[in-house]
Structures are given as structure tokens and as C-alpha cells.
Design a protein around this motif. Structure first.
Motif, PDB file in Angstrom:
ATOM      1  N   VAL A   2      41.496  31.197  32.933  1.00  0.00           N
ATOM      2  CA  VAL A   2      42.392  32.202  32.444  1.00  0.00           C
ATOM      3  C   VAL A   2      43.802  31.395  32.437  1.00  0.00           C
ATOM      4  N   LYS A   3      43.963  30.382  33.141  1.00  0.00           N
ATOM      5  CA  LYS A   3      45.135  29.536  33.150  1.00  0.00           C
ATOM      6  C   LYS A   3      45.222  28.111  32.994  1.00  0.00           C
ATOM      7  N   GLU A   7      42.647  43.474  37.092  1.00  0.00           N
ATOM      8  CA  GLU A   7      41.671  42.948  36.268  1.00  0.00           C
ATOM      9  C   GLU A   7      42.144  41.451  35.874  1.00  0.00           C
ATOM     10  N   VAL A   8      43.169  41.024  35.852  1.00  0.00           N
ATOM     11  CA  VAL A   8      43.557  39.905  35.555  1.00  0.00           C
ATOM     12  C   VAL A   8      43.429  38.977  36.963  1.00  0.00           C
ATOM     13  N   LEU A  24      50.831  35.095  34.628  1.00  0.00           N
ATOM     14  CA  LEU A  24      50.015  35.914  34.244  1.00  0.00           C
ATOM     15  C   LEU A  24      50.562  37.381  34.580  1.00  0.00           C
ATOM     16  N   PHE A  29      41.015  35.450  37.096  1.00  0.00           N
ATOM     17  CA  PHE A  29      41.545  34.539  37.882  1.00  0.00           C
ATOM     18  C   PHE A  29      40.891  33.929  38.975  1.00  0.00           C
ATOM     19  N   ASN A  33      50.641  40.830  36.321  1.00  0.00           N
ATOM     20  CA  ASN A  33      50.025  41.026  37.593  1.00  0.00           C
ATOM     21  C   ASN A  33      49.351  42.390  37.836  1.00  0.00           C
ATOM     22  N   ARG A  34      47.913  42.367  37.307  1.00  0.00           N
ATOM     23  CA  ARG A  34      46.918  43.225  37.181  1.00  0.00           C
ATOM     24  C   ARG A  34      45.890  43.096  37.709  1.00  0.00           C
TER      25      ARG A  34
END
Lengths: 133, 330
Positions: free
Chosen positions: A104-105, A92-93, A87, A97, A89-90
């Protein structure tokens, strides 16, 4: 050990030590991409991490106990390429997560965590603020 | 995570029941008396150094020593001793009538909890958590399975040692609902600091509901082993059913009991209601799927030296399946 008395006896050693320091600091530029979180946000994040028990699987700098080894150490998120290997690398992500990893994943072995959206953002903020070096 | 020692007001000064209130009264009285005596001594010291010669002569005489050094502490300390002993003696007064009994056994490093019915029979088992109704005195039968532990819920009463080969009694009563942290208060080995529990006080009606639900769960499970009950309940989640099978196959059942299944081990905590517990690992971790997986997979990192091995040979999927099933055991 008292390093001071060594330097007093040997001015040369002191000079060399200073030079070594100067060289070391030149080796790596400060990371420009590091996001400096607001101190209070990160502090809230650490409390949320403690309350949610993240440490039972992850080693997290700043958390004295527990230091679980079942899952990856969370030292230095700002240097990680991808979150969980796939994913972007931010923050909000990362927050999404943390709250519900399998969503998400798909297939993630990290289960959903009982944290609010705000707590997830705070935790992400804390993790980005950890100094990797 | 429930903490028995931190927070504001500090739990030791925040009694939640009559027994703890007496202890707190004693503590404040001792503190107040200590302040008064200190002030008197400081005043006498000041007068002896800076006061008028007449006072200095008085304080320097033999009479001052007899009065201030012998008679005054003699009277005060004797009175305090009599009052303190009388007050603490009432903490162990037998309860007349409507008492409830719970046996709590200290083990390295967790608390085994057994609710006792008539004639002292064990009717419900649990671990690291006691549930009591508000306004009803409870007799705790304290025992130890290995070394000396000490049972302490600062909100509810003083400390009481749990001694191997002996049964000690501690009375507690809550006068308001709430969750009160408890700890082992006697050094008992490497993980003494991670040996905690929670005392939950319910309103009487809510406590009755809680008890009835538990008894119903146990009664339902007392049919033939591996009844349809559990399978039906877990059928919705295939993973949980798989977790149940894994629980039996990989060895968990050798030490843990889950009513209504083949899991009958008695060495470790009873897991019949583990999904409803506030904490995992004896009062140290919040209880959810993630911490359950972490504990099963790597309890030795979390609480080094505890009697449960890390099941790190299990895959993440297997860990999750077992944890899912356990979290359903309410």
C-alpha cells in the motif's frame, strides 16, 4: 487520598471544582467524526492484535504487554491526519495497510502481517475506537 | 503465542500423556477426598448443633475425638501418603529400551535445548522448543546455567526444578500430537513471567522426517564455513544476503550460532533453525518478520533486562534485512 473530606470542609472549593469541570467540558466539542465500532468487532480486533504480536513494535492502548517503542504509538487513529504520513485515513485503507504495508505504501518499514482480511478489518476497527483524549 | 496456563480445559486437567495422566489422577483423587471430608465435617457439625440429644452426646464424648479426630485422619492420611508416594515414584521409573534424551538448560530467561544422540553427544541444538514423537518416552536432562528454574509442561508431566550444578531428570511422553505450552515454574528473576517454551508432539513418521531434515541441514552446513549452500539459498532475495552480512558485522554472531556460517557465539540461543520456531523471545511472541524486527530492534522494551541489547542503532532497512535472513533459517 481522600478528596471527600476537603470538599466537606470547604463548600467553596466544591463549587469551584464543579465550575472548573463545567469549563473543561466546554473546551472541546465531542468529536463527531469518531467511528464507534461495534463492541464485539473491536474485541475481536484486540485479540487479533495480541495474537499477531503488534505490540512488539507499537504501543497500543488496551494492550498491557508488550509496549514496543520501535514504531509509532497507535493511540487515537481518529485524530491522525494521514496513515503513515501519506495515506487517506479511512478504515479500509488502514486494514489494507495492516495486512501488507509495503504494497500500500512502497518503502514502508512495516512488514506484511500474518492476519486475515477479516482480522485486519477488526484491528482497524479497534484502533479507530481508541479514545485519544 | 503459546500459553501453558490458560485455555479450556485447563492444561493441568488435560493430560496428553501417561505421566501427566498420573498426576491428574492424583489431583482429582485429592480433590474428591477433600470434598468427602468436608461433607462429613459439615454433617457432624449440623448434628452436634441441631441433632437429637443422643447424637449430640455421642459427638461430644471423648470416644468421638479418638475415632473422628485421631483414628480416621490417621488411617486416611497414611493410606493417601503411601498411595501418593507410590504413584509419583513411578513417574521416575527408568525407561527400558527405546528412550530418547533431550538436555534442556534453563537460562535467564530462556531454555537451551540440545538433542542427545548415542553416548550423550549433542546432535541438534535449538531453543525454547522441544519436538518429540508421540508414544515414545523422553528423558529430559534438566540443568541450569545460572539460578534455579523449574521446567513445567502441564500437558505432559509435573514440575521439575532445574538446579545449578546438578542434573535432574524428568520423564515425559505424549499420547497425541499437538503443541503444548510450557513455562518456568520457579521464580528466577525479573522476566520469570516471560520465560516460556513449546513442546511439539508429532506422529512418529512426521517426527522422523523433521529430524532427518534438521540433520541434513546441519550436515550440509558442516562443510567449509560460509559454503555456497546459504548463499545460493539466499541469492533469490538480495535483502536476505545483505541481512546475513549485517548479522556477522553488527555483532549478532558474537552470541548466536547459525550452523554453516561464521556465526559461532554460544551465549545466546542457537539460531540455526530460528525461522521454523513457533515463538520468539522464549515462548512469548508469535514468530514472523514483524516480531523478529521488533525483537532485534527493541528487545528491551518487550522483555526488559534480558541479556540481548536493543539494536536500535540499526536502520529499519537493516533490521528488515537481518530479520528476513533469520526467518529463512528453518
Amino acid at each position: 487520598m481522600d478528596m471527600g473530606h476537603i470538599y466537606r470542609r470547604a463548600p467553596l472549593a466544591r463549587a469551584m471544582a464543579l465550575m472548573a469541570c463545567a469549563c473543561l467540558s466546554a473546551c472541546k466539542d465531542p468529536v463527531q467524526t469518531r467511528r464507534e465500532p461495534a463492541a464485539e468487532t473491536a474485541a475481536r480486533g484486540l485479540i487479533a492484535i495480541r495474537d499477531a504480536g503488534c505490540g512488539s513494535c507499537h504501543e497500543i492502548p488496551g494492550l498491557d504487554w508488550p509496549k514496543g517503542r520501535l514504531a509509532p504509538s497507535l493511540n487515537g487513529f481518529d485524530d491522525v491526519g494521514l496513515i503513515a504520513g501519506q495515506l487517506p485515513n479511512r478504515p479500509e485503507v488502514l486494514a489494507a495497510f495492516i495486512r501488507n504495508a509495503p504494497l500500500v505504501k512502497p518503502g514502508s518499514t512495516m512488514p506484511p502481517m500474518p492476519v486475515t482480511r477479516q482480522e485486519a478489518r477488526d484491528i482497524a476497527s479497534y484502533l479507530y475506537g481508541i479514545d485519544h483524549d | 503465542m503459546i500459553d501453558a496456563l490458560w485455555g479450556w480445559p485447563p492444561p493441568v486437567l488435560d493430560p496428553a500423556g501417561p505421566y501427566a495422566a498420573k498426576v491428574t489422577t492424583l489431583a482429582w483423587s485429592l480433590f474428591a477426598l477433600g470434598v468427602i471430608v468436608t461433607l462429613v465435617v459439615i454433617a457432624a457439625l449440623w448434628a452436634a448443633i441441631k441433632g437429637p440429644p443422643r447424637v449430640q452426646a455421642m459427638l461430644g464424648g471423648e470416644r468421638a475425638i479418638w475415632i473422628g479426630g485421631v483414628a480416621f485422619p490417621g488411617v486416611v492420611l497414611t493410606a493417601l501418603l503411601i498411595w501418593g508416594l507410590t504413584l509419583t515414584a513411578t513417574l521416575t521409573d527408568p525407561i527400558e529400551g527405546d528412550e530418547m534424551r533431550i538436555r534442556v538448560t534453563g537460562e535467564m530467561w530462556w531454555f537451551r535445548v540440545q538433542y542427545l544422540g548415542d553416548q550423550g553427544r549433542v546432535i541438534m541444538e535449538d531453543a525454547n522448543e522441544i519436538h518429540i514423537p508421540v508414544g515414545r518416552p523422553v528423558v529430559l536432562e534438566l540443568e541450569s546455567a545460572d539460578v534455579i528454574h523449574s521446567f513445567w509442561v502441564p500437558h505432559l508431566s509435573g514440575k521439575k526444578d532445574m538446579i545449578p550444578g546438578r542434573r535432574t531428570l524428568l520423564l515425559v511422553e505424549a499420547d497425541r500430537p499437538g503443541e503444548f505450552g510450557g513455562v518456568c515454574a520457579e521464580y528466577c528473576g525479573a522476566q520469570h513471567a516471560l520465560m516460556g517454551f513449546v513442546a511439539v508432539a508429532h506422529e512418529p513418521a512426521a517426527w522422523n522426517d523433521w529430524r532427518d531434515a534438521r540433520l541434513a541441514r546441519i550436515a550440509a552446513a558442516d562443510g567449509p564455513r560460509g559454503t555456497d549452500l546459504d548463499m545460493a539459498r539466499t541469492a533469490a532475495a538480495g535483502d536476505a544476503a545483505r541481512g546475513r552480512n549485517l548479522f556477522m558485522d553488527v555483532g549478532c554472531a558474537a552470541c548466536h550460532r547459525v550452523a554453516g556460517t561464521d556465526a559461532n557465539g554460544l551465549a545466546g540461543p542457537d539460531l540455526t533453525h530460528v525461522g521454523s520456531r513457533r515463538t520468539l523471545g522464549a515462548g512469548i511472541l508469535p514468530n514472523h518478520l514483524g516480531t523478529m524486527m521488533g525483537w532485534i530492534g527493541d528487545s528491551q522494551s518487550i522483555k526488559p533486562g534480558n541479556r540481548m541489547p536493543s539494536y536500535d542503532m540499526l536502520s529499519a532497512g537493516e533490521l528488515e534485512a537481518i530479520a528476513l535472513w533469520l526467518e529463512q533459517q528453518k
